[in-house]
Design a protein around this motif. Structure first.
Motif, short mmCIF file in Angstrom:
data_model
loop_
_atom_site.label_atom_id
_atom_site.label_comp_id
_atom_site.label_asym_id
_atom_site.label_seq_id
_atom_site.Cartn_x
_atom_site.Cartn_y
_atom_site.Cartn_z
N ALA A 285 0.80 -1.23 0.00
CA ALA A 285 0.00 0.00 0.00
C ALA A 285 0.84 1.28 0.00
CB ALA A 285 -0.93 0.00 1.21
N LEU A 286 2.15 1.18 -0.07
CA LEU A 286 3.00 2.37 -0.03
C LEU A 286 2.68 3.33 -1.18
CD1 LEU A 286 6.50 0.92 0.94
CD2 LEU A 286 5.02 2.39 2.33
N GLU A 287 2.64 4.62 -0.89
CA GLU A 287 2.31 5.63 -1.88
C GLU A 287 3.59 6.10 -2.58
OE1 GLU A 287 -0.22 8.72 -0.43
OE2 GLU A 287 -1.44 7.35 0.75
N LEU A 288 4.04 5.31 -3.53
CA LEU A 288 5.27 5.63 -4.26
C LEU A 288 4.90 6.29 -5.59
CD1 LEU A 288 7.27 2.37 -3.47
CD2 LEU A 288 7.33 4.56 -2.27
N ILE B 131 6.44 -4.50 -3.89
CA ILE B 131 6.58 -3.05 -3.97
C ILE B 131 6.15 -2.60 -5.37
CG2 ILE B 131 8.18 -1.11 -3.81
CD1 ILE B 131 9.99 -2.89 -2.10
N SER B 132 5.28 -1.61 -5.43
CA SER B 132 4.83 -1.09 -6.73
C SER B 132 4.64 0.42 -6.62
CB SER B 132 3.53 -1.77 -7.16
OG SER B 132 2.48 -1.45 -6.25
N ARG C 157 9.85 -7.99 -3.91
CA ARG C 157 9.62 -8.22 -5.33
C ARG C 157 8.99 -6.96 -5.92
NH1 ARG C 157 7.05 -12.97 -5.24
NH2 ARG C 157 4.97 -12.10 -4.94
N ILE C 158 9.59 -6.44 -6.98
CA ILE C 158 9.05 -5.26 -7.65
C ILE C 158 7.94 -5.74 -8.60
CG2 ILE C 158 9.55 -3.27 -9.11
CD1 ILE C 158 11.00 -3.20 -6.41
N VAL C 159 6.74 -5.16 -8.46
CA VAL C 159 5.62 -5.54 -9.31
C VAL C 159 5.09 -4.31 -10.04
CG1 VAL C 159 4.97 -7.48 -7.85
CG2 VAL C 159 3.96 -5.25 -7.43
N SER C 160 4.61 -4.52 -11.25
CA SER C 160 4.09 -3.42 -12.04
C SER C 160 2.59 -3.30 -11.82
CB SER C 160 4.37 -3.66 -13.52
OG SER C 160 3.77 -4.88 -13.94
#
Length: 457
Positions: free
Chosen positions: A374-377, A418-419, A454-457
């Motif tokens: 849920a991070l606001e990146l 992380i997205s 894991r980086i997700v799009s």
């Protein structure tokens, strides 16, 4: 081969030796709301000073039979240690530095628990109350010295660094010591130990008898970064957010050596605060430094910062490559600026009250799969909040790498996801890949690194 252990009865050294019945009962309480498990974990970490491990979960599991008990005495108390690591002792006597650290742990755990319970109206969501909690813990630990001129240099950097990088951090510390500057670090090995070790030699040459080597840590990280024995003032803050605030409230400048995700977290925390409009005029010297071979590393860090936070963020620090003397000279000059400014503003030398810290940097972030996802990146927010949310992403990765609870979550549910905005996420992914390639995620010789993210799009 089975590690040797020892049973011992240990007297206080330099810290808390008197407890109320209520405090004793809280420390004995093995339930989820008690303090026993927390105290045992921190005590075991201190007793493993010098052991090269950065896996808190593995440390706890390998010493499952370790126990620590409170033994009331007519004139105070003692600690009874059962199956304690033998390397913490010499000829049956506990090393004095470890004994000091052990009772510092006891002092800070009790005090951190007591303040919110005893202060009327204390609120964990109130920024002023949280800053006061940081202040009171530091004051109770004796860290805050009235009348002392600004001389505290915070040194950040990785625990997993090469021998050449360690030697460079040691030489920087030596140059700082020659200029009578003292050191604050995260208290662990690597770039946290090197500056302290170098400063001890510089202080000895200049006959500085009150040199300070302050280590600030927190329960989640201490098992992965046990205090090094040079630390002569150890402080255990309740969580990473208060640990980071303590660094910049009592430090007068920051030096950053090469590191991994923990160092990136610290950089983003610091820049996010310095970028707040209310802090624009506060002098706070910041230097990124390393040996010649680290030039590309800092180019990568600088590029990431400029992309995420803009050139204004890059103006908050200076990059100095392969020049320890210049690093120390820059810090010494910065100390004079800090002293002049605080004298003019009638602010304390020992605690930076004027520094504005947005509540987003103070509220504890719990790294779990839902919160990481849920991070606001994204870029649709003030730049200091971009820094705050990126800081949380790195904090979660640190937890998954070395903290007991984070490691367990990743083992049970898989890597944290992380997205966000591709313009932020792609550079983040590239930098993380470089940290892995450069062995900055785990200590050399440990098992192969398995990403906790894991980086997700």
């Amino acid at each position: 081969m089975q590690e040797q252990t020892i049973n011992a009865l240990v007297s206080p050294e330099g810290s808390l030796e008197i407890l109320s019945n209520h405090e004793v009962n809280r420390l004995k309480d093995r339930s989820e709301g008690g303090l026993y498990r927390l105290f045992r974990q921190c005590a075991l970490a201190v007793l493993n000073t010098g052991v090269e491990t950065d896996d808190c979960k593995a440390l706890m599991e390998s010493h499952a039979d370790f126990d620590v008990r409170l033994v009331p005495q007519p004139r105070g108390l003692k600690l009874e240690l059962v199956n304690a690591p033998a390397h913490a002792f010499v000829d049956g006597e506990m090393l004095r530095a470890i004994r000091e650290h052990l009772f510092s742990v006891l002092r800070d755990i009790i005090y951190s628990y007591s303040i919110p319970q005893t202060v009327a109206g204390f609120r964990r969501d109130n920024p002023e109350d949280l800053t006061n909690l940081v202040f009171h813990i530091l004051r109770n630990a004796g860290v805050l010295e009235a009348g002392r001129q600004p001389d505290m240099v915070v040194c950040w950097g990785g625990h997993s660094i090469s021998q050449n990088e360690y030697q460079y951090s040691k030489e920087v510390g030596h140059q700082l010591g020659l200029r009578a500057l003292s050191i604050i670090t995260g208290c662990g090995p690597g770039a946290m130990k090197g500056p302290m070790k170098g400063a001890t030699i510089g202080h000895a040459k200049q006959r500085v008898r009150n040199g300070r080597y302050i280590g600030i840590t927190e329960p989640g990280i201490i098992g992965a970064e046990a205090p090094n024995p040079i630390v002569n003032e150890l402080v255990i803050m309740p969580d990473i957010e208060k640990r980071l605030e303590a660094f910049i409230r009592c430090g007068h400048g920051v030096i950053v050596f090469p590191g991994g995700v923990g160092t990136a977290e610290e950089i983003l925390y610091l820049l996010g605060i310095l970028l707040h409009p209310d802090n624009s005029d506060l002098p706070f010297p910041v230097v990124f430094t390393g040996e010649r071979e680290n030039a590309e590393y800092f180019e990568m860090i600088d590029k990431f910062i400029r992309n995420a936070l803009g050139d204004a963020a890059a103006n908050k620090y200076e990059i100095i490559i392969d020049d320890p003397a210049r690093v120390a000279q820059t810090m010494k000059a910065g100390m004079h600026e800090v002293e002049t400014f605080r004298r003019a503003m009638q602010d304390a030398y020992y605690f930076n009250w004027m520094l504005k810290i947005d509540p987003i940097f103070q509220m504890p972030f719990e790294p779990n799969h839902d919160n990481m996802r849920a991070l606001e990146l994204h870029r649709d927010q003030p730049v200091h909040l971009i820094a705050a949310n990126l800081r949380k992403a790195f904090s979660g990765i640190v937890a998954g790498n070395v903290k007991e609870n984070g490691i367990r979550q990743v083992q049970e549910k898989g890597p944290f996801e992380i997205s966000g905005d591709p313009t932020l996420i792609k550079p983040l992914e590239a930098m993380l890949e470089q940290f892995v390639t450069q062995n900055r995620m785990k200590l050399p010789g440990s098992s192969a690194y398995r990403p906790s993210y894991r980086i997700v799009s």
